[in-house]
Scaffold this motif. Sequence first.
Motif, PDB file in Angstrom:
ATOM      1  N   UNK A 182      -1.693 -26.058  -4.031  1.00  0.00           N
ATOM      2  CA  UNK A 182      -1.696 -27.520  -4.116  1.00  0.00           C
ATOM      3  C   UNK A 182      -0.528 -28.155  -3.351  1.00  0.00           C
ATOM      4  N   UNK A 183      -0.848 -28.988  -2.417  1.00  0.00           N
ATOM      5  CA  UNK A 183       0.173 -29.706  -1.679  1.00  0.00           C
ATOM      6  C   UNK A 183       0.793 -28.909  -0.544  1.00  0.00           C
ATOM      7  N   UNK A 184       0.418 -27.641  -0.404  1.00  0.00           N
ATOM      8  CA  UNK A 184       1.083 -26.794   0.583  1.00  0.00           C
ATOM      9  C   UNK A 184       0.606 -27.093   2.003  1.00  0.00           C
ATOM     10  N   UNK A 185      -0.699 -27.220   2.186  1.00  0.00           N
ATOM     11  CA  UNK A 185      -1.229 -27.466   3.524  1.00  0.00           C
ATOM     12  C   UNK A 185      -0.715 -28.812   4.041  1.00  0.00           C
ATOM     13  N   UNK A 186      -0.614 -29.783   3.151  1.00  0.00           N
ATOM     14  CA  UNK A 186      -0.090 -31.092   3.527  1.00  0.00           C
ATOM     15  C   UNK A 186       1.359 -30.967   4.004  1.00  0.00           C
ATOM     16  N   UNK A 187       2.072 -30.058   3.358  1.00  0.00           N
ATOM     17  CA  UNK A 187       3.462 -29.810   3.715  1.00  0.00           C
ATOM     18  C   UNK A 187       3.554 -29.227   5.136  1.00  0.00           C
TER      19      UNK A 187
END
Lengths: 811, 213, 304
Positions: A438-443
């Motif tokens: 969760x939230x990693x690809x966006x990072x």
Amino acid sequence: MVEDIPRIGVFICHCGLNIAGVIDVKEVAEYAKTLPDVVHTKDNRYTCADPGQDEIRKAIKEHKLNRVVVAACSPRMHEPTFRKTCAEADLNPYFFEMANIREFSSWCHPSTPKEATDKAKEIVRMAIAKARLLQPLKEIEVPVTNKALVVGGGIAGINTALDLAEMGFKVFLLEKTESIGGHMAQLDKTFPTLDCSICIEGPKMVDVGRHPNIEILSYAELVSVSGYVGNFKVKIKKKPRYIIADNCTGCGECKEVCPIEFPNEWDMNMGVRKAISVPFEQAVPLIYTINLDHCIECYKCVDACGARQAINFDQEPNEVELEVGAIVLATGFDIYLPYDNPLYGYGKYDNVITALEFERLILAAGPTGGKVIRASDGKKPHSIAFIQCVGSRDLKKYEYCSGFCCMYTLKNAILIKEKYKDEVEVYILYMDMRTPFKGYEEFYRRARNLGITFIRGRASHVIETPETKNLVIRAEDTTLSQPVELPVEMVVLCTAAIPKADAGNVARILNISRGMDGFFMESHPKLKPIDTPVDGVFVAGACQGPKDIPYSVSQGSGAAARAATILSKKKWKIEPIVAEVNTELCRNTKVKCGICAKRCPYGSIEAPENQPAEVITAMCHGCGTCVAECPADAIIQNHFTDEQISAQIKTALKDNPEGKILGILCNWCCYAGADLAGTSRFEYPPLIRPIRVMCSGRVDRDFVLEAFKLGAGMVLIGACHLPYDCHYISGNARMKARMDALAPMLQKLGLSPQRFRVEYVSAAEGLKFAELMKEMGIQLKELGPETIKRENAMLKPILEKMLAKKQRKSK
Amino acid sequence: MSESKPRQKEKVEPEREFTKATSTSSEEPLSDMTKDKTSERRGSETASIKAHEFDPHFKHEISNFHGGEKLKQCFQCGTCTSDCPIARFSDSYRPRSLIRMALLGLKDRVLSSDTLWLCAACFTCTDRCPQDVEVASVIRIFRNIAVKRGVIPQIFKELGSNILENGIAYKIPELRLKKREQTGLPPLPKRNPKALEKLAKETGFLKKLKGSG
Amino acid sequence: MDVNKDSNQKAWLLFLGCAVPYRVSSYEISTRKVLAELDIKLVEMPEYNCCGLPIDPIDHEMMLILAARNLTLAEEKGLNLVVLCPGCAGTLRKVNKKLKESKMLREKINSYLKETGREFKGTIEAKHLLQLLIEDVGLEKIRSAVKKPLFNLQVSEHMGCHVTRPTGAVDFDNPENPEALKKLIEVTGAKYVDYIDKSACCGAPIAGVNDKIPLQLTKEKLIHVKDAGAQALITVCPFCHMMFDTNQPRIERMFNETFKIPVLHYPQLLGLAMGFSSEELNLKGLRVDPTPIISQVSDRAEGK
């Protein structure tokens, strides 16, 4: 009750058309009626549904049944269901036996209904044969000490301790170093939110320190563990701090006057600390420690401490003994320091550092006050390259992916970019960028937008330019098929997370196993990720394999919940399929034997000199290895006795033994794999007659001899894969040793080698099981009944002699 | 093998002078590339790799040879290419790309690739591969198969014939042998080319040398 | 020259290979001189053939057979092999190991060798000169043989790939961090100079296929050697030596560089330290004039 004549009820399930679509259920029911001691038979559409269960309960009362056999699906599916049904009708649940005619017949032989029906009849006949010999068993209860030990005070252990403490259990939190906090306390920011690591972990550490139910045992090590689920005895050694904990207020006045500094391990040796100090300001417990390796004993600290009198140079290590009901291991990981890799120049080139060292550099409270500078000249680098997978995904070092490095690399790269903008060029050399949560690809996108340069290629070599101490990285930009020579001013090696140096020792102390990678093994990779094969011992966090913070926190809480299932009870029930020693037959009273004690994977048998061996029931896991190993046949395994299994073998081979494969399959792997072959509808020839044992370690060589004596065409022993898949640590290895000795002997006596097989099939290898059945079917055909009969005739007298000798001996 | 240098003194430039295979490498002049003879030949409009080019069995074929067992473990990290002494100076030789083509099944492209013959067999790639792929051996296997198809660079033909004729890879001129003895060295031991020829016949090596290519 | 006079000497069968007798006789001359002084007796090897390496690219099996045939010749003599060329040494070591380990392969190769009345049995060892010096002669013995230590002479090495690679098959030294030649250089009293890309290949093996790349590779290495301040480069391979020595003037012309770095075979360097004259070691056989360092050597050594 034992002397009662068996009155067996047989219930045959249609399972809709799952069974009845292939097998003539009525014919099986009619056949069952003809078998000895069967007083009642019934077929139902769905035996497991309420009406089906009702019929069983009613029949037990009406027909005074004292044994129940259900012919339906796999016992791995519904044995617990029907045991309960029996118990509800006041029949001991261990008077129940299941015949698996779905996974083992209708589902895997759909195109040969006649043979499938014949096989089903024989499977039912085998179940009835065992049922006649069943004994009532009582579940074993042991008391529970409702306190827990958590080993390791990193973020996983902290969460376990806090959750258990909040549930009201007393928790001992054992920490090897001076302070709890673990690796998380060393980090600057955390991904993907960039909140400050110690700012979010610090309050939790304080909560632990203050919680009335938690006792921190810091600067202490695990010495030994004995006992069993609910009743562990733990020895712990506390190292001397040369400080009286109760008197130390943590004021730090001693530190101010101490003249000696030494490299601070907490800072990856980049900063220094005093000979009397705490590793970092937020340490919990806030108790100072004197490092005698560096202390010059000037006693200035003693003066500074004054009336508080907290310093005691005479302190000795002392041992503490604890009693707990459950243990959670949260011992974490080490970071690989690549001194042994000459290609990256770590330890040789000043400006090549590890990512953990980089954390300490960019951390505001770190040794440089948050300035990223080069060790060679103290200057800020204008270009930094991160090299990923250093040690990870490398068959020459650590085969596995360390999991969190992609994310911490992105984090560090983003921190530099946000701090220094375009003053610093940032490169990341990667093989695959792994950002699945969760939230990693966006990072990752955020990093790309900041202008970080990603190069898809593994760095093969780092070369230092001696004059400037700058570095050139060689890699291939695989997206361009172009070798690159990248000049940078600093290189950060993102190194593998590796098992703790003392993981082997901890595993030995607790009798748990480690995987090929060196991390602790869970009971089941999917369904029991927190359990270990030792009841009452759980694992959480990176000691089981590299994990990031959210994953470690979840596992910490998960382990607390798993431990609470034990701690919340006054008594803990243990399945009674355990081993028992017949003290009259045990040889240990006369000769020094003790084989059972040596071979038990759990160390749950004691064989003191001149006394009969004794099974510590609560520690016995019921694999039956000792039963097969005992040279005097003096041990039995409840519910899997020699007589019961022998009856199954005899029944299976009653008719046309030459045309059959007798299979003895372990519950967890090969039997489950065969179940999966059925569930997957892989069709194979209907030759096998399966006998389920809990572990292949239970397979006595006499079973094999007996089967061939009775004329079996082939014998198959199905086990978990070596070396680590066994659910009883090493039962399969014991079986292998036994059969490795037996096989050549049988061959010498004239048995064709393909007739005796030991195979390793996992619960996931349904296809492998089906292929194995096909292969053995072909071999059986090739050999032909005549050859088999001829070999058997030759073998029979010898086998009879061997089996008779054994029986005489045991009498 | 560098003894052949004097012979080649004049022609320093071309990297692939010996081979007759068609090339699709990026080193060709731009005008050639725009013509795209590949798609013309195959009668298709697109530049994509065509279905008939894939031979999914090729990777298994390689794996069955000694030294090719680990081929399928390759995860295309580029370690082999990045520290390959030849790749650093060549515009076309990329061991990783050759392996990639093999994994994809582009058998014809691999076996007719002229870069195949640029590997110096220094084994740096093999030693450094994180997945234990024996890169240099895999390339040797490619070459051995290409030879079976009749592709042998002239230099290897010469070396092979010399060995069969003289027992060693070079024809040593009389003058040198004399010079040798003048410096006080013992005469060169006698050799046995007959035995070698017999072996070469048995194994089919002789046929390979004399065959087309 | 008679090196076989002393029966106490340890005897080794000398595998000359193809390139050494053809083009690099200085290597052979100096090796024979130095080994005799170190009590190693060299026995000539009749009927030997090419190790097989040059044809490995066209026929792996034929390579195995050629190598195996050589090994059987040594087995017949009951002597271990000492090999001057790392290509030959690597091949013979690799094949010897493989045939010893794999019964299947051994049987296959023997089925061919049988035709010429030979059989591989696996009774001997093959070693490169360096390995012999390190493992069998020993640094101590070499040190005691050094009469004129080469103090302050600064030299670098180019060991050659096949002395150590591929790691598992050759089993000698560590290719990523080689020490054998370094130790052997230091034992002569010379100062060892490290340089960038020390263990990179010189490119010689593809010289017959591509002329340019090997010269570029060698040029780059020579630049690094020069930058590191080495007065000479030491090799233990006939092919590497041809690249660095024979081709050095050509490289200088082609890339408009000046190196003038003498390239000595290791036994020549050791020979100088042991007190042999430059004639005895055939230093005049080198393409790049070694006189500047030779004069320096004798001056300094005598000055001590």
